[in-house]
Write an enzyme that holds these catalytic residues in place. Structure first.
Site, PDB file in Angstrom:
ATOM      1  N   ARG A 248       0.858  -1.180   0.000  1.00  0.00           N
ATOM      2  CA  ARG A 248       0.000   0.000   0.000  1.00  0.00           C
ATOM      3  C   ARG A 248       0.895   1.231   0.000  1.00  0.00           C
ATOM      4  NH1 ARG A 248      -3.508  -2.757  -1.517  1.00  0.00           N
ATOM      5  NH2 ARG A 248      -5.639  -2.978  -0.739  1.00  0.00           N
ATOM      6  N   GLU A 277      -3.743   7.657  -5.350  1.00  0.00           N
ATOM      7  CA  GLU A 277      -3.635   6.907  -6.606  1.00  0.00           C
ATOM      8  C   GLU A 277      -4.698   7.404  -7.571  1.00  0.00           C
ATOM      9  OE1 GLU A 277      -2.039   2.691  -4.661  1.00  0.00           O
ATOM     10  OE2 GLU A 277      -4.056   2.814  -5.519  1.00  0.00           O
ATOM     11  N   HIS A 296      -1.280   1.078  -9.695  1.00  0.00           N
ATOM     12  CA  HIS A 296      -1.810  -0.046  -8.918  1.00  0.00           C
ATOM     13  C   HIS A 296      -2.345  -1.143  -9.843  1.00  0.00           C
ATOM     14  CE1 HIS A 296      -3.620  -1.125  -4.720  1.00  0.00           C
ATOM     15  NE2 HIS A 296      -3.115  -2.174  -5.336  1.00  0.00           N
TER      16      HIS A 296
END
Length: 331
Positions: A248, A277, A296
């Site tokens: 993360r 993000e 991601h």
């Protein structure tokens, strides 16, 4: 027989489940798109029994939970549930489920991909071929070997173990560190498996950082791991080392990382996760020449995403029929 109603981000919309997976859910449920729900809550609220969370676009807060009197389960796509207040959700008598195990291989693959791309200047090489102003390759294109290098894994759980198995194929010297070796590691694999991948346990994170050519972070986000890697930890790494984060974004102090990259405290970084993000386009990390940043993509494959959606359906059906969801997350 009428299908149960579920609330979800509109298929195909930003942050929602891709349209190609819609039939997997619509086969079992009547799906109420979130953007339609917020306009006409009175028409839908009493009949919604499950909430499908894909990303962080739906904020599961007190107001939303209070507006859904017959909600039985919140089903999250992916392993991480740090964006969900599980005690709050449970206080409404609602269960929470995620999709563990499903994501292990894809996430381990992206970790290895980032390591190889950074070490061998793959992105830089592509950009050279597309935008080159000279026919000569400069010294800046000299990479570093992955084969035989020292890999330090912070967080040897299911995904860390998969990374270690892949690293074996590159004859890497594998070390790992967990805050609690037996509880965190042996929860998933008997200790003999540790020997099977040739992983050596480090008693401290400092030892791992000092001895690794590549440091891969594979931990869950928690109060204990928030900014686990900061200026102090980066300074412990070799100047030739690379930091890889597939956990993360908030596990790494990004300000400290920018400073370390700019001052060449470490050689490079390769990140699948950031905060936020995606990063704003003017974020200083994006201007560092020695960093690779992905939006991601860890679980972002057709096959893995399909299995994730199927697993979400399995958990939701179990909760709505009075059974025990296979992947319930306890507070």
């Amino acid at each position: 027989m009428e299908k149960p109603w579920v609330l979800a981000t509109t298929f195909g919309r930003r942050g929602g489940i891709y349209q190609c997976f819609a039939p997997l859910i619509e086969k079992h449920f009547t799906v109420i798109p979130y953007d339609k729900f917020v306009v006409r809550k009175e028409d839908f609220a009493d009949r919604i029994q499950a909430l499908i969370v894909w990303g962080v676009n739906i904020k599961v807060d007190h107001d939303l939970l209070q507006s859904l009197p017959n909600l039985k389960v919140v089903v999250n796509g992916g392993v991480g549930v740090d964006h969900l207040d599980i005690p709050l959700i449970n206080s409404f008598g609602v269960k929470v489920c995620n999709t563990p195990h499903v994501v292990d291989n894809a996430t381990a693959d992206i970790g290895m991909g980032l390591m190889l791309a950074s070490a061998r200047n793959i992105v830089k090489g592509h950009n050279y071929c597309e935008f080159r102003e000279s026919e000569d390759l400069s010294e800046a294109f000299l990479g570093t070997d992955v084969s035989g290098a020292a890999l330090g894994i912070i967080g040897m759980g299911r995904i860390g173990y998969k990374v270690a198995k892949r690293a074996q194929g590159f004859e890497m010297k594998i070390r790992y560190y967990n805050r609690n070796r037996r509880v965190f590691f042996c929860m998933f694999r008997p200790e003999s498996e540790e020997n099977a991948v040739g992983a050596t346990y480090c008693k401290s994170m400092e030892e791992l950082l000092q001895r690794s050519d590549f440091v891969m972070v594979v931990v869950n986000l928690s109060p204990q791991t928030h900014k686990l890697i900061g200026a102090k930890e980066l300074a412990m790494m070799k100047p030739s080392a690379t930091l890889i984060n597939i956990s993360r974004g908030l596990v790494v102090d990004q300000d400290a990382l920018v400073d370390a990259l700019q001052k060449k405290v470490i050689r490079a970084a390769a990140l699948d996760v950031t905060y936020p993000e995606p990063l704003p386009r003017d974020h200083p990390l994006l201007s560092c020449p020695n960093v690779i940043i992905l939006p991601h993509l860890g679980t972002h494959t057709l096959e893995t995403s399909k299995v994730m959606v199927e697993r979400m359906v399995t958990n939701a059906l179990a909760a709505l029929t009075g059974g025990q969801p296979p992947d319930e997350v306890k507070a």
